[in-house]
Design a protein around this motif. Structure first.
Motif, PDB file in Angstrom:
ATOM      1  N   GLU A  31      39.228  16.255 -15.453  1.00 32.73           N
ATOM      2  CA  GLU A  31      40.093  15.493 -16.344  1.00 32.73           C
ATOM      3  C   GLU A  31      39.964  16.049 -17.759  1.00 32.73           C
ATOM      4  OE1 GLU A  31      40.286  11.076 -14.427  1.00 32.73           O
ATOM      5  OE2 GLU A  31      38.458  11.584 -15.521  1.00 32.73           O
ATOM      6  N   GLU A  79      41.594  16.084 -21.720  1.00 30.68           N
ATOM      7  CA  GLU A  79      42.464  15.490 -22.736  1.00 30.68           C
ATOM      8  C   GLU A  79      42.898  16.561 -23.723  1.00 30.68           C
ATOM      9  OE1 GLU A  79      40.545  12.166 -24.554  1.00 30.68           O
ATOM     10  OE2 GLU A  79      39.853  11.331 -22.643  1.00 30.68           O
ATOM     11  N   GLN A 120      39.545  18.572 -24.522  1.00 33.73           N
ATOM     12  CA  GLN A 120      38.208  18.091 -24.186  1.00 33.73           C
ATOM     13  C   GLN A 120      38.149  17.666 -22.730  1.00 33.73           C
ATOM     14  OE1 GLN A 120      36.857  14.521 -26.147  1.00 33.73           O
ATOM     15  NE2 GLN A 120      34.727  14.865 -25.550  1.00 33.73           N
ATOM     16  N   GLN A 121      37.190  18.230 -22.027  1.00 37.07           N
ATOM     17  CA  GLN A 121      36.913  17.755 -20.674  1.00 37.07           C
ATOM     18  C   GLN A 121      36.152  16.447 -20.777  1.00 37.07           C
ATOM     19  OE1 GLN A 121      35.196  20.654 -17.969  1.00 37.07           O
ATOM     20  NE2 GLN A 121      33.973  19.064 -16.979  1.00 37.07           N
ATOM     21  N   ARG A 122      36.587  15.451 -20.092  1.00 32.97           N
ATOM     22  CA  ARG A 122      35.945  14.142 -20.184  1.00 32.97           C
ATOM     23  C   ARG A 122      34.479  14.237 -19.800  1.00 32.97           C
ATOM     24  NH1 ARG A 122      40.386   9.526 -18.285  1.00 32.97           N
ATOM     25  NH2 ARG A 122      41.728   9.812 -20.134  1.00 32.97           N
ATOM     26  N   ASN A 123      33.641  13.677 -20.690  1.00 36.02           N
ATOM     27  CA  ASN A 123      32.185  13.768 -20.549  1.00 36.02           C
ATOM     28  C   ASN A 123      31.718  15.213 -20.562  1.00 36.02           C
ATOM     29  OD1 ASN A 123      31.981  10.907 -20.216  1.00 36.02           O
ATOM     30  ND2 ASN A 123      32.539  11.149 -18.064  1.00 36.02           N
ATOM     31  N   TYR A 130      45.628  14.753 -19.847  1.00 34.77           N
ATOM     32  CA  TYR A 130      46.034  13.520 -20.529  1.00 34.77           C
ATOM     33  C   TYR A 130      46.477  13.884 -21.943  1.00 34.77           C
ATOM     34  CZ  TYR A 130      43.450  11.353 -16.687  1.00 34.77           C
ATOM     35  OH  TYR A 130      43.004  10.974 -15.449  1.00 34.77           O
ATOM     36  N   ASP A 158      42.386   4.293 -17.660  1.00 32.52           N
ATOM     37  CA  ASP A 158      41.846   5.647 -17.769  1.00 32.52           C
ATOM     38  C   ASP A 158      42.844   6.667 -18.309  1.00 32.52           C
ATOM     39  OD1 ASP A 158      43.508   5.630 -15.594  1.00 32.52           O
ATOM     40  OD2 ASP A 158      42.209   6.858 -14.324  1.00 32.52           O
ATOM     41  N   THR A 208      43.835   9.373 -24.666  1.00 31.25           N
ATOM     42  CA  THR A 208      43.326  10.588 -25.327  1.00 31.25           C
ATOM     43  C   THR A 208      42.251  10.220 -26.340  1.00 31.25           C
ATOM     44  OG1 THR A 208      45.093  10.472 -27.001  1.00 31.25           O
ATOM     45  CG2 THR A 208      45.514  11.821 -25.034  1.00 31.25           C
ATOM     46  N   ASN A 209      41.515   9.168 -26.058  1.00 31.51           N
ATOM     47  CA  ASN A 209      40.528   8.665 -27.023  1.00 31.51           C
ATOM     48  C   ASN A 209      39.372   9.639 -27.229  1.00 31.51           C
ATOM     49  OD1 ASN A 209      42.073   6.400 -27.261  1.00 31.51           O
ATOM     50  ND2 ASN A 209      40.826   5.142 -25.871  1.00 31.51           N
ATOM     51  N   GLY A 210      39.062  10.456 -26.215  1.00 35.28           N
ATOM     52  CA  GLY A 210      37.950  11.395 -26.346  1.00 35.28           C
ATOM     53  C   GLY A 210      38.220  12.463 -27.391  1.00 35.28           C
TER      54      GLY A 210
END
Length: 334
Positions: free
Chosen positions: A133, A135, A172-175, A206, A238, A241-243
């Protein structure tokens, strides 16, 4: 070998690297260990000279532990270099050249070159791969028209205009990690090759509702988006794009609070620095300092400090220095 976990404060760094011999021994251990390798021909079994340097038995070159590193030809004590590296690794919002000037007792332009050499260690490599995932978002860095004098206002700079702002694209890759870079524009033809280079095909992306992301599905990606123009920020828990937005918030605070103003020509170096700091945000300062120390031992090209972008060249930099000197002479020596 050095136990970097012992460097828990700037005091511990200063106390350990209290002499030039210890600093150079640390570089030799981190760079080669017991088997010194010639930086000119790559051969082993180099002999140590009485002056502390080395001589290659194959190509007959003399070299030191500083050859080929960011410290080569430096006239500063290595202790000041290591202190600057620890400061930039431990300050969450970065450190300015003026602060390095005061802390390391050097001239401001010397501190600036030190920081640029250190920032050159953070460049994005082609082996970065984001998957799962991811963003995506873009931001625009530049002066706000409301803060300018009325005579300097420029019309039509709202939204995604690049008249007075520089576009930056980030993923950004989530986490996971962030990849960000300065771009010429935010058109789909510009961004899609970047996405294809760093994001694995088949990943779920995302974004916001911008039209520039419409061809993500055609390029082999699953695409979900939120409509920010309709004040939609999270959908189905889920889709957001908050990350990457959190990274932009941190990046803006660093620029506005620490550096205040950044030249377009050198912007990518500052982006690389904050990307590195964000990707290692869960590390302790000692681990980040160790990683920077090992990176500093690798091959370094001095011209990278001057030609930081396709816009800047060494000739351009020299012309700027001459122009600045003539201006200083006319104002101070009249």
């Amino acid at each position: 070998m050095i136990n970097f976990s012992n460097f828990k404060s700037i005091v511990s760094v200063i106390n350990y690297f209290h002499s030039e011999d210890i600093c150079k021994k640390a570089l030799v251990d981190a760079r080669w260990g017991e088997d010194v390798v010639c930086p000119h021909c790559g051969k082993h079994h180099c002999a140590k000279r009485t002056d502390g340097r080395f001589r290659c038995n194959n190509c007959k070159h003399n070299f030191s532990c500083l050859t080929g590193t960011i410290f080569e030809n430096t006239k500063l004590p290595l202790q000041k270099w290591f202190v600057a590296m620890y400061l930039i690794s431990s300050h969450k919002k970065g450190v300015s050249s003026c602060q390095i000037m005061r802390d390391c007792e050097v001239m401001q332009k010397t501190a600036w070159f030190m920081l640029q050499k250190i920032r050159s260690l953070y460049g994005i490599t082609d082996d970065v791969a984001l998957d799962g995932e991811v963003e995506m978002d873009e931001m625009y860095l530049g002066g706000r028209e409301a803060n300018k004098h009325q005579d300097k206002h420029v019309e039509g700079t709202q939204g995604r205009s690049t008249k007075t702002k520089t576009p930056i694209f980030g993923m950004q890759q989530r986490n996971g990690n962030v990849v960000a870079m300065k771009v010429e524009n935010t058109q789909g033809a510009t961004l899609m090759p970047i996405v294809s280079q760093f994001v694995e095909e088949g990943s779920t992306t995302y974004t916001d509702e911008a039209n520039i992301y419409n061809k993500l599905e055609e390029n082999g990606y699953n695409h979900e988006f939120v409509n920010h123009s309709q004040r939609e920020y999270v959908r189905a828990n889920d889709i957001h794009t908050n990350g990457i937005e959190g990274f932009w918030a941190h990046f803006k605070r660093v620029i506005f609070s620490t550096y205040h103003m950044v030249s377009k020509d050198y912007l990518q170096r500052y982006i690389d620095e904050q990307t590195y700091r964000w990707n290692t945000r869960k590390w302790k300062s000692s681990k980040r300092f160790e990683d920077m120390f090992l990176k500093a031992c690798k091959t370094f090209d001095y011209t990278d400090v001057l030609s930081l972008s396709s816009v800047v060249s060494i000739e351009h930099f020299r012309e700027y220095r001459i122009m600045y000197y003539n201006y200083w002479k006319s104002t101070h020596c009249a």
